[in-house]
Scaffold this active site. Sequence first.
Site, PDB file in Angstrom:
ATOM      1  N   LYS A  54       0.860  -1.299   0.003  1.00  0.00           N
ATOM      2  CA  LYS A  54       0.066  -0.084  -0.119  1.00  0.00           C
ATOM      3  C   LYS A  54       0.944   1.275   0.049  1.00  0.00           C
ATOM      4  O   LYS A  54       0.610   2.221  -0.751  1.00  0.00           O
ATOM      5  CB  LYS A  54      -1.031  -0.075   1.334  1.00  0.00           C
ATOM      6  CG  LYS A  54      -2.104  -0.751   1.215  1.00  0.00           C
ATOM      7  CD  LYS A  54      -2.990  -1.021   2.330  1.00  0.00           C
ATOM      8  CE  LYS A  54      -3.864  -2.112   2.159  1.00  0.00           C
ATOM      9  NZ  LYS A  54      -4.727  -2.267   3.353  1.00  0.00           N
ATOM     10  N   GLN A  98      -4.901  -1.493   9.452  1.00  0.00           N
ATOM     11  CA  GLN A  98      -4.670  -2.840   8.781  1.00  0.00           C
ATOM     12  C   GLN A  98      -5.434  -3.980   9.686  1.00  0.00           C
ATOM     13  O   GLN A  98      -5.267  -3.980  10.785  1.00  0.00           O
ATOM     14  CB  GLN A  98      -3.314  -2.993   8.350  1.00  0.00           C
ATOM     15  CG  GLN A  98      -3.239  -4.577   7.593  1.00  0.00           C
ATOM     16  CD  GLN A  98      -3.718  -4.335   6.163  1.00  0.00           C
ATOM     17  OE1 GLN A  98      -3.521  -3.255   5.695  1.00  0.00           O
ATOM     18  NE2 GLN A  98      -4.266  -5.432   5.468  1.00  0.00           N
ATOM     19  N   ASP A 121     -11.367   2.926   3.910  1.00  0.00           N
ATOM     20  CA  ASP A 121     -11.577   1.509   3.881  1.00  0.00           C
ATOM     21  C   ASP A 121     -13.226   1.385   3.609  1.00  0.00           C
ATOM     22  O   ASP A 121     -13.649   0.382   3.291  1.00  0.00           O
ATOM     23  CB  ASP A 121     -11.245   0.986   5.138  1.00  0.00           C
ATOM     24  CG  ASP A 121     -10.030   0.109   5.031  1.00  0.00           C
ATOM     25  OD1 ASP A 121      -9.868  -0.422   3.944  1.00  0.00           O
ATOM     26  OD2 ASP A 121      -9.376  -0.204   6.150  1.00  0.00           O
TER      27      ASP A 121
HETATM   28  N1  LIG Z   1      -7.967  -2.314   6.780  1.00  0.00           N
HETATM   29  C1  LIG Z   1      -8.228  -3.375   5.813  1.00  0.00           C
HETATM   30  N2  LIG Z   1      -7.637  -4.532   6.206  1.00  0.00           N
HETATM   31  C2  LIG Z   1      -7.723  -5.703   5.467  1.00  0.00           C
HETATM   32  C3  LIG Z   1      -8.353  -5.573   3.919  1.00  0.00           C
HETATM   33  C4  LIG Z   1      -8.796  -4.360   3.561  1.00  0.00           C
HETATM   34  O1  LIG Z   1      -9.194  -3.765   2.605  1.00  0.00           O
HETATM   35  N3  LIG Z   1      -8.700  -3.218   4.540  1.00  0.00           N
HETATM   36  N4  LIG Z   1      -8.206  -6.543   2.974  1.00  0.00           N
HETATM   37  C5  LIG Z   1      -7.348  -7.608   3.460  1.00  0.00           C
HETATM   38  C6  LIG Z   1      -5.843  -7.447   2.889  1.00  0.00           C
HETATM   39  N5  LIG Z   1      -5.643  -6.905   1.800  1.00  0.00           N
HETATM   40  C7  LIG Z   1      -5.451  -5.533   1.911  1.00  0.00           C
HETATM   41  O2  LIG Z   1      -5.287  -4.998   2.847  1.00  0.00           O
HETATM   42  C8  LIG Z   1      -5.329  -7.438   0.619  1.00  0.00           C
HETATM   43  C9  LIG Z   1      -5.421  -8.600   0.415  1.00  0.00           C
HETATM   44  C10 LIG Z   1      -5.010  -9.274  -0.802  1.00  0.00           C
HETATM   45  C11 LIG Z   1      -4.347  -8.556  -1.702  1.00  0.00           C
HETATM   46  C12 LIG Z   1      -3.548  -9.013  -3.206  1.00  0.00           C
HETATM   47  O3  LIG Z   1      -3.399  -8.399  -3.917  1.00  0.00           O
HETATM   48  N6  LIG Z   1      -3.542 -10.636  -3.065  1.00  0.00           N
HETATM   49  C13 LIG Z   1      -2.660 -11.122  -4.253  1.00  0.00           C
HETATM   50  C14 LIG Z   1      -2.175 -12.210  -3.595  1.00  0.00           C
HETATM   51  C15 LIG Z   1      -1.157 -11.750  -2.557  1.00  0.00           C
HETATM   52  C16 LIG Z   1      -0.693 -12.728  -1.633  1.00  0.00           C
HETATM   53  O4  LIG Z   1       0.119 -13.826  -2.367  1.00  0.00           O
HETATM   54  O5  LIG Z   1      -0.888 -13.066  -0.485  1.00  0.00           O
HETATM   55  C17 LIG Z   1      -4.051 -11.687  -5.290  1.00  0.00           C
HETATM   56  O6  LIG Z   1      -4.882 -12.058  -4.885  1.00  0.00           O
HETATM   57  O7  LIG Z   1      -3.507 -11.592  -6.463  1.00  0.00           O
HETATM   58  C18 LIG Z   1      -4.034  -7.198  -1.552  1.00  0.00           C
HETATM   59  C19 LIG Z   1      -4.590  -6.649  -0.372  1.00  0.00           C
HETATM   60  C20 LIG Z   1      -7.425  -8.013   4.823  1.00  0.00           C
HETATM   61  N7  LIG Z   1      -7.303  -6.926   5.702  1.00  0.00           N
END
Ligand SMILES: Nc1nc2c(c(=O)[nH]1)N[C@@H](CN(C=O)c1ccc(C(=O)N[C@@H](CCC(=O)O)C(=O)O)cc1)CN2
Length: 291
Positions: A54, A98, A121
Amino acid sequence: MTARIIDGKAAAADLRARVGDAAAAFEAKAGRKAGLAVVLVGEDPASAVYVRSKGKATVAAGMASFEHRLDADVAEADLLALVDRLNADPAVDGILVQLPLPKHIRESVVIERIVPEKDVDGFHPVNAGRLATGLEGFVPCTPLGCLMLLKTELGDLTGKDAVVIGRSNIVGKPMAALLTRASATVTIAHSRTKDLAGHVARADIVVAAVGIAQFVKGEWLKPGATVIDVGINRTDTGLVGDVDFDSAASVAAAITPVPGGVGPMTIAVLLRNTLVAAYRNADVAFDEDSL
Ligand SMILES: Nc1nc2c(c(=O)[nH]1)N[C@@H](CN(C=O)c1ccc(C(=O)N[C@@H](CCC(=O)O)C(=O)O)cc1)CN2
């Protein structure tokens, strides 16, 4: 049928580029950069990766990134005091804590402490209520990213039958609200829904956000359905979604992969929400639909 793969990485890169242009325009008009503060509590490895991504993406889009790392045993009152400082900081347009937080900290109390105008968020109950009642607010990043992918894939969603599997505040409920706002006919299901396969069989759109690896089977799907897989499950064989990809891809018309589908949209939409917050906070006119 072999499904088209919906390329979330490419869609996210496209959105990030548009946010970058709009961020430069914001800086020229407001005389400052839009700013995002991200708070990480503890050392959960996946959370640390997401927070780093991020920060990097924020800077790459031409916005200011403020990162705050707190020890896992920080007192809830100290985290709330940091949120109060960020609420009052004019350089900070968006605040994100987060999740998940350590067990001794009440997530709902922390989320409610963020002023709704900086809640990029979209988790604050005021923003959830605004979405549910059709008012302007902030929409959670993952479901808004899913809606963007669906609109790019299908165009107008009016009258489409949609099933959302999962009822979390972060994905399932806002996803259902967004699809309803887009005039789809929406069923909210979950792991304990009776005859889930029967509901899925009638759906033009299936959004799986249930948190169970490979839960949704291809044989449940209506041929030609569009499948959005929000799941990120780490298994012995690697990262898998909530949909059994191979069987689903032989029935669906289009499907998001895991990884590379919905996940990359989450961070791109966060940048979008932060920039929208900056324009609103600075009271500078902006066409929010351009993002
Ligand atoms: N305050 C927040 N916490 C969390 C959120 C959120 O939106 N706000 N979402 C999730 C985690 N997250 C961002 O925070 C997030 C999850 C996954 C990805 C992503 O790009 N995933 C990749 C795979 C990455 C990997 O190998 O782990 C994909 O799917 O291609 C980005 C952001 C929980 N917490």
